[in-house]
Design a protein around this motif. Structure first.
Motif, short mmCIF file in Angstrom:
data_model
loop_
_atom_site.label_atom_id
_atom_site.label_comp_id
_atom_site.label_asym_id
_atom_site.label_seq_id
_atom_site.Cartn_x
_atom_site.Cartn_y
_atom_site.Cartn_z
N ALA A 57 36.51 44.97 33.63
CA ALA A 57 37.48 44.34 34.51
C ALA A 57 36.94 43.02 35.05
O ALA A 57 36.00 42.99 35.84
N TYR A 58 37.53 41.92 34.61
CA TYR A 58 37.19 40.58 35.08
C TYR A 58 35.70 40.27 34.94
O TYR A 58 35.14 39.52 35.73
N GLY A 59 35.04 40.88 33.99
CA GLY A 59 33.62 40.64 33.76
C GLY A 59 32.71 41.33 34.74
O GLY A 59 31.49 41.13 34.71
N ILE A 60 33.25 42.15 35.61
CA ILE A 60 32.44 42.84 36.62
C ILE A 60 31.85 44.13 36.04
O ILE A 60 30.77 44.55 36.41
N GLY A 61 32.57 44.76 35.14
CA GLY A 61 32.07 45.97 34.49
C GLY A 61 32.29 47.22 35.31
O GLY A 61 33.28 47.34 36.03
N TRP A 62 31.35 48.12 35.21
CA TRP A 62 31.51 49.45 35.81
C TRP A 62 31.53 49.41 37.34
O TRP A 62 31.96 50.38 37.97
N MET A 63 31.09 48.32 37.95
CA MET A 63 31.09 48.26 39.42
C MET A 63 32.39 47.73 39.99
O MET A 63 32.54 47.59 41.20
N HIS A 64 33.39 47.43 39.13
CA HIS A 64 34.61 46.81 39.63
C HIS A 64 35.34 47.63 40.69
O HIS A 64 35.90 47.03 41.61
N PRO A 65 35.33 48.96 40.65
CA PRO A 65 36.02 49.68 41.74
C PRO A 65 35.37 49.42 43.10
O PRO A 65 36.07 49.22 44.10
N LEU A 66 34.05 49.38 43.14
CA LEU A 66 33.37 49.13 44.41
C LEU A 66 33.52 47.68 44.86
O LEU A 66 33.69 47.42 46.05
N VAL A 67 33.46 46.74 43.93
CA VAL A 67 33.60 45.33 44.28
C VAL A 67 34.98 45.06 44.88
O VAL A 67 35.10 44.41 45.93
N PHE A 68 36.02 45.57 44.24
CA PHE A 68 37.37 45.34 44.74
C PHE A 68 37.59 46.08 46.07
O PHE A 68 38.27 45.56 46.96
N THR A 69 37.02 47.26 46.21
CA THR A 69 37.16 48.01 47.46
C THR A 69 36.45 47.29 48.60
O THR A 69 37.00 47.16 49.70
N VAL A 70 35.24 46.79 48.36
CA VAL A 70 34.52 46.06 49.40
C VAL A 70 35.28 44.79 49.78
O VAL A 70 35.39 44.45 50.97
N ALA A 71 35.82 44.09 48.79
CA ALA A 71 36.57 42.87 49.08
C ALA A 71 37.78 43.16 49.97
O ALA A 71 38.00 42.47 50.97
N LEU A 72 38.55 44.18 49.62
CA LEU A 72 39.72 44.51 50.43
C LEU A 72 39.31 45.07 51.79
O LEU A 72 39.97 44.79 52.80
N TYR A 73 38.21 45.82 51.84
CA TYR A 73 37.70 46.34 53.12
C TYR A 73 37.34 45.19 54.05
O TYR A 73 37.62 45.25 55.25
N LEU A 74 36.73 44.14 53.51
CA LEU A 74 36.38 42.98 54.34
C LEU A 74 37.62 42.26 54.84
O LEU A 74 37.67 41.82 55.99
N VAL A 75 38.63 42.14 54.00
CA VAL A 75 39.89 41.50 54.42
C VAL A 75 40.55 42.33 55.52
O VAL A 75 40.98 41.79 56.54
#
Length: 79
Positions: A40-58
């Motif tokens: 996913a978008y070049g992030i790989g297996w960590m994409h669920p955590l990356v997107f969750t952290v991003a939305l959590y910060l918002v």
């Protein structure tokens, strides 16, 4: 801290189910097993955590702003 963990898990589940609803209904185990090869978008297996952290910060920023506005309006109504 417990409240923040619940918010984080809630965002994670909301995003996971919202973005992959068909996969969770039709083949959830296979979907999770394919996570290491996800791209996913070049992030790989960590994409669920990356997107969750991003939305959590918002969400955290919005909560902070709303809390600040409430305190400003509360002070102005006491004057």
């Amino acid at each position: 801290m417990k409240k923040e963990l619940y918010i984080f898990i809630g965002i994670f589940l909301f995003l996971a189910i919202g973005m992959h609803f068909k996969e969770w209904l039709s083949h959830p185990v296979e979907h999770v097993e394919m996570l290491p090869s996800a791209g996913a978008y070049g992030i790989g297996w960590m994409h669920p955590l990356v997107f969750t952290v991003a939305l959590y910060l918002v969400v955290g920023l919005l909560r902070f702003i709303i809390k600040g506005l409430k305190s400003v309006f509360k002070k102005s109504s006491n004057d």
